[in-house]
Scaffold this motif. Structure first.
Motif, PDB file in Angstrom:
ATOM      1  N   UNK A  49      33.115  41.147  46.424  1.00  0.00           N
ATOM      2  CA  UNK A  49      32.668  41.506  47.770  1.00  0.00           C
ATOM      3  C   UNK A  49      31.150  41.631  47.846  1.00  0.00           C
ATOM      4  N   UNK A  50      30.527  41.823  46.695  1.00  0.00           N
ATOM      5  CA  UNK A  50      29.078  41.989  46.658  1.00  0.00           C
ATOM      6  C   UNK A  50      28.567  41.721  45.250  1.00  0.00           C
ATOM      7  N   UNK A  51      27.268  41.561  45.144  1.00  0.00           N
ATOM      8  CA  UNK A  51      26.626  41.371  43.846  1.00  0.00           C
ATOM      9  C   UNK A  51      25.424  42.307  43.741  1.00  0.00           C
ATOM     10  N   UNK A  52      25.190  42.803  42.524  1.00  0.00           N
ATOM     11  CA  UNK A  52      24.117  43.769  42.287  1.00  0.00           C
ATOM     12  C   UNK A  52      23.426  43.400  40.978  1.00  0.00           C
ATOM     13  N   UNK A  53      22.113  43.390  40.983  1.00  0.00           N
ATOM     14  CA  UNK A  53      21.380  43.213  39.733  1.00  0.00           C
ATOM     15  C   UNK A  53      20.370  44.336  39.589  1.00  0.00           C
ATOM     16  N   UNK A  54      20.287  44.895  38.382  1.00  0.00           N
ATOM     17  CA  UNK A  54      19.326  45.949  38.078  1.00  0.00           C
ATOM     18  C   UNK A  54      18.368  45.408  37.022  1.00  0.00           C
TER      19      UNK A  54
END
Length: 281
Positions: free
Chosen positions: A102-107
């Protein structure tokens, strides 16, 4: 404060974390893993795979259903093939596609202190300076672009978190490389936020956390005043536990009230910072 109605931690995500084998990156991995749905995929990147495996095991003790991929990744190695194939190889191994999330996250946490044993005028070694910017700036830009290329659907949530520092906006003697790299990274993400309004971008300065880098600051720094400052900070108990800082980051992301591209410090008054940012925009 209460979480926002669109709390990002409530939605199935692909979460990428660089420098996840220790320190702040390890805290991000463990705390984020406890927040996101167990159907999420975590991709943990670091040069030290053995330490990544330990982090993975610790996460799975409390989140046994979470899918965690660990990959050896040297952000300073600017081999085009590595960047072109990184996410494809993980997706193939775990039989997933970008559409599964549903979403993507990068740190973006990976980074080095640089040579803090010299003043700016003494940085004359070509390889030292080039390696610093390959690792801290160029490699991060390339990885970020590959991430956004893989998750190109702008209708789905995309979040980019850069672990910044106070030194991105405040010069510190002996820290010319580190200050310059953090400032460059901050500006890169500020530009990206303007170019891509659909991406939520945050430059988060975590404060003086007790890490190996913090130890190097108080032991190796050339400038005596700077070194004494870091030593006093440690002796007087004014450094932060990594988990304390990352919990503040979680709060910021849950509230989702910051201007995209903003630089927010652990010690900032969140409400006041947001109000000022809106006035300045």
């Amino acid at each position: 404060m209460a979480a926002a109605a669109n709390d990002m931690f409530s939605r199935k995500a692909c979460v990428v974390i660089t420098g996840a084998s220790r320190g702040l990156g390890k805290s991000v991995a463990k705390i984020f893993a406890s927040k996101f749905p167990s159907t999420s995929l975590f991709i943990l990147l670091s040069r030290n795979v053995s330490n990544l495996d330990v982090v993975k095991s610790e996460i799975l003790e409390n989140n046994p259903n979470l899918t965690i991929a660990v990959k050896k990744f040297d952000q300073g190695n600017l081999d085009q093939t590595i960047y072109d194939t990184l996410f494809d190889s993980v997706f193939k191994e775990y039989n997933v596609t970008a559409d599964d999330f549903e979403q993507s996250v990068i740190v973006h946490n990976a980074g080095t202190l640089g040579d803090n044993t010299k003043y700016a005028s003494d940085l004359s070694d070509v390889q030292t300076v080039q390696a610093n910017f390959d690792m801290n700036v160029s490699g991060m830009i390339l990885l970020n672009s590959q991430f956004l290329k893989k998750f190109s659907n702008s209708s789905k949530g995309r979040s980019v978190v850069h672990i910044s520092s106070l030194v991105a906006i405040q010069p510190v003697p002996s820290f010319s490389l580190y200050c310059t790299g953090k400032a460059a990274r901050d500006m890169f993400f500020r530009v990206m936020a303007v170019e891509n309004p659909s991406i939520r971008v945050l430059n988060y300065a975590p404060g003086p956390c007790e890490t190996d880098m913090q130890r190097a600051c108080r032991e190796d720094t050339l400038d005596r005043t700077t070194r004494d400052m870091f030593q006093a900070m440690h002796t007087e108990g004014n450094t932060l536990d990594c988990d304390t800082s990352i919990n503040k980051l979680v709060e910021l992301l849950q509230q989702d009230q910051y201007d995209s591209g903003a630089h927010i410090d652990f010690f900032d008054d969140i409400g006041g910072h947001i109000a000022k940012a809106k006035l300045d925009s």
